[in-house]
Design an enzyme around this catalytic site. Structure first.
Site, short mmCIF file in Angstrom:
data_model
loop_
_atom_site.label_atom_id
_atom_site.label_comp_id
_atom_site.label_asym_id
_atom_site.label_seq_id
_atom_site.Cartn_x
_atom_site.Cartn_y
_atom_site.Cartn_z
N LYS A 111 0.85 -1.20 0.00
CA LYS A 111 0.00 0.00 0.00
C LYS A 111 0.88 1.24 0.00
O LYS A 111 1.93 1.27 0.63
CB LYS A 111 -0.90 0.02 1.25
CG LYS A 111 -2.11 -0.86 1.16
CD LYS A 111 -2.91 -0.84 2.45
CE LYS A 111 -3.42 0.53 2.79
NZ LYS A 111 -4.28 0.53 4.00
N HIS A 113 -0.57 4.17 0.89
CA HIS A 113 -1.28 5.12 1.75
C HIS A 113 -1.51 4.45 3.11
O HIS A 113 -1.20 3.28 3.29
CB HIS A 113 -2.61 5.52 1.12
CG HIS A 113 -3.55 4.36 0.91
ND1 HIS A 113 -3.40 3.48 -0.14
CD2 HIS A 113 -4.61 3.92 1.63
CE1 HIS A 113 -4.35 2.56 -0.08
NE2 HIS A 113 -5.09 2.81 1.00
#
Length: 227
Positions: A111, A113
C-alpha cells in the site's frame, strides 16, 4: 503421557482429519495434474473449506496438532493468500484454548497510503509460525522467510494440513527429498503437519468404501513417495 500414547493420539487426529477432508469434498479422488506435472489419483484443495463450520473445524485440527507437537512460537503469520484465513482461524482457536498469540499476514502488493507496506496485523517479532495448507515446492515458504527476516523476526516453524510425502522437483527433475524435508533440513524450520499421505493410505486400506481408490494412491506413493 508416554511417547507411544502421544503417537497414538496424533495418529487418531490425523485419521479423523483425513476423513473430515474427504467428507468436506476437500480431498478428492480421480485424475489430477499437480504443479510438478504429475498425474495424481488424489487432490487436496484447502480452498474448499469454504464455510464457517468447515473452517472452524479445520482450525481445531491445526490447533490440536500444534499443541500436541510441542512447537513453541511467539507470532502466527498467514502468507497471502490461502494462509491469511487459515492463520486467522488458527489464532482464534488457539485463543479459545487459552493460548493467545499475535497474528499477522502480508499483502501481495504494498500500500502507498495509510500505514503502507506489505505487512498487516501484529508486529513480526521473536519466533514466527507460518500457517499454510501444503508445502508444494518450498517457494512460498522461502518468500515468507524473507519477509519475516526483513522484519527482524525469526522464521521458526511451519504448520500445514497435509504432507503429501512425495519427491520435490528442481528444474523439471525429481529429487530424492520432499518439499517438507527441504524446509525442515535445508531451511531449518520445524514442520507440523496435521496428516500425511501415509494416514490417507491407512484409511483407504481399512475401510471397504474407500478400497477402490487404494491401489492407485499406493502406486503413486510407490513411484513418487518420500518418507
Amino acid at each position: 503421557m508416554s511417547a507411544t500414547q502421544v503417537g497414538s493420539v496424533q495418529d487418531q487426529l490425523a485419521r479423523d482429519f483425513v476423513r473430515f477432508a474427504i467428507d468436506s469434498g476437500v480431498l478428492r479422488f480421480g485424475d489430477f495434474k499437480t504443479k510438478a506435472g504429475r498425474q495424481s489419483p488424489y487432490f487436496f484443495n484447502a480452498g474448499l473449506f469454504d464455510d464457517g463450520a468447515k473452517l472452524g473445524r479445520l482450525a481445531q485440527f491445526y490447533a490440536r496438532a500444534l499443541l500436541d507437537s510441542g512447537i513453541e512460537f511467539d507470532v502466527i503469520f498467514g502468507p497471502a493468500y490461502k494462509g491469511i484465513p487459515l492463520g486467522a482461524a488458527v489464532a482464534v482457536e488457539l485463543a479459545r484454548l487459552g493460548v493467545n498469540k499475535p497474528f499477522a499476514y502480508n499483502r501481495k502488493e504494498a500500500k502507498d497510503h495509510g500505514e503502507g507496506g506489505t505487512l498487516v496485523g501484529a508486529p513480526l517479532q521473536g519466533r514466527v509460525l507460518i500457517v499454510d495448507d501444503v508445502i508444494s515446492a518450498g517457494t512460498a515458504v522461502r518468500e515468507s522467510i524473507a519477509l519475516i527476516r526483513a522484519a527482524g523476526a525469526t522464521p521458526h516453524a511451519v504448520a500445514i494440513a497435509l504432507d503429501r510425502q512425495e519427491k520435490a522437483t528442481e528444474n523439471g527433475q525429481d529429487v530424492p527429498w520432499s518439499a517438507v524435508n527441504y524446509v525442515r533440513d535445508q531451511l531449518g524450520l520445524q514442520v507440523c503437519a496435521i496428516a500425511k499421505l501415509a494416514h490417507l493410505l491407512q484409511l483407504l486400506k481399512t475401510e471397504t468404501s474407500f478400497l477402490p481408490y487404494y491401489d492407485a494412491v499406493a502406486a503413486y506413493r510407490s513411484r513418487y513417495g518420500v518418507d
